[in-house]
Design an enzyme around this catalytic site. Sequence first.
Site, PDB file in Angstrom:
ATOM      1  CG  ASP A 105      41.985  47.558  40.180  1.00 16.59           C
ATOM      2  OD1 ASP A 105      42.951  46.811  39.947  1.00 16.59           O
ATOM      3  OD2 ASP A 105      42.110  48.753  40.490  1.00 16.59           O
TER       4      ASP A 105
ATOM      5  CE  LYS B 259      46.420  45.678  44.407  1.00 23.70           C
ATOM      6  NZ  LYS B 259      46.119  46.059  43.018  1.00 23.70           N
TER       7      LYS B 259
ATOM      8  CG  MET C   1      40.295  51.224  51.067  1.00 21.97           C
ATOM      9  SD  MET C   1      41.983  51.225  50.410  1.00 21.97           S
ATOM     10  CE  MET C   1      42.421  52.975  50.579  1.00 21.97           C
TER      11      MET C   1
END
Length: 261
Positions: A37, A59, A171
Amino acid sequence: MAETGTVYLVGAGPGDPDLLTLKAARLIQSARLIVHDGLVDQAILDMASPHARLISVAKQRARHTLPQDQINQLLVDEALKGHDVVRLKGGDPFIFGRGGEEAEDCKAAGIPVEVVPGISAANGAAAEALLPLTHRDAASAVSFVAGQCKGLTDQNWAGLAGQDRTLVIYMGVATSEMISEKLIADGVSPDMPVAVLEKGTRSDSRALRTVLTDLGSMIARENVKSPALIVIGEVVKRSEAQDKFAQFQTLARQYEMEQHT
């Protein structure tokens, strides 16, 4: 026919390479193929063998290098070729890491899967800020939630924040104003202490503290960037985070005085 490889879902922890587990470090150093990631610190990637093949599936908000289903298929395809795959993920693979989805697809294809837990972002960042997520005098329960905008207003967070509870939001930087409004509307006190833990355990980490009603404004004032966690609860008072609400109040009073002189 090549023997099927194993997929290792490995937690890289919150950023600091010293927080890797021994097993994670060993797998990274011996791997021939690492699918990683974007949140994995470069210092951790540098531990890999110079002969290893590294594939980034980073991402970002509103942009994915590969959609999740294609990442899953990549793991399956490489394992079916006989390659052992280290799937390296920030934090812990099973805490907002989509490790469960990857494990399910690999198992469905008959591929062995092994999970190597990592220190989660919440554990690592909170520990760095000396912020206890639970405390006998302040919180007997802690909840982890995702704060992305999609479906935020439909999520039922009733009872997750308040007296004797700690709420950790992943997030949530981009939706912090909405989060604050939603929690206050659900009955959480506007004066509830809040911490924002930015880039926890990394060299440029910050720990900031305010109150719930000021959350969105502080994130904007301080130009907080992801990755960052939001921690809500009385335990925040026990942290070593910088008190930005008090600073903001002082600046506001100074501004008011200047306007009247």
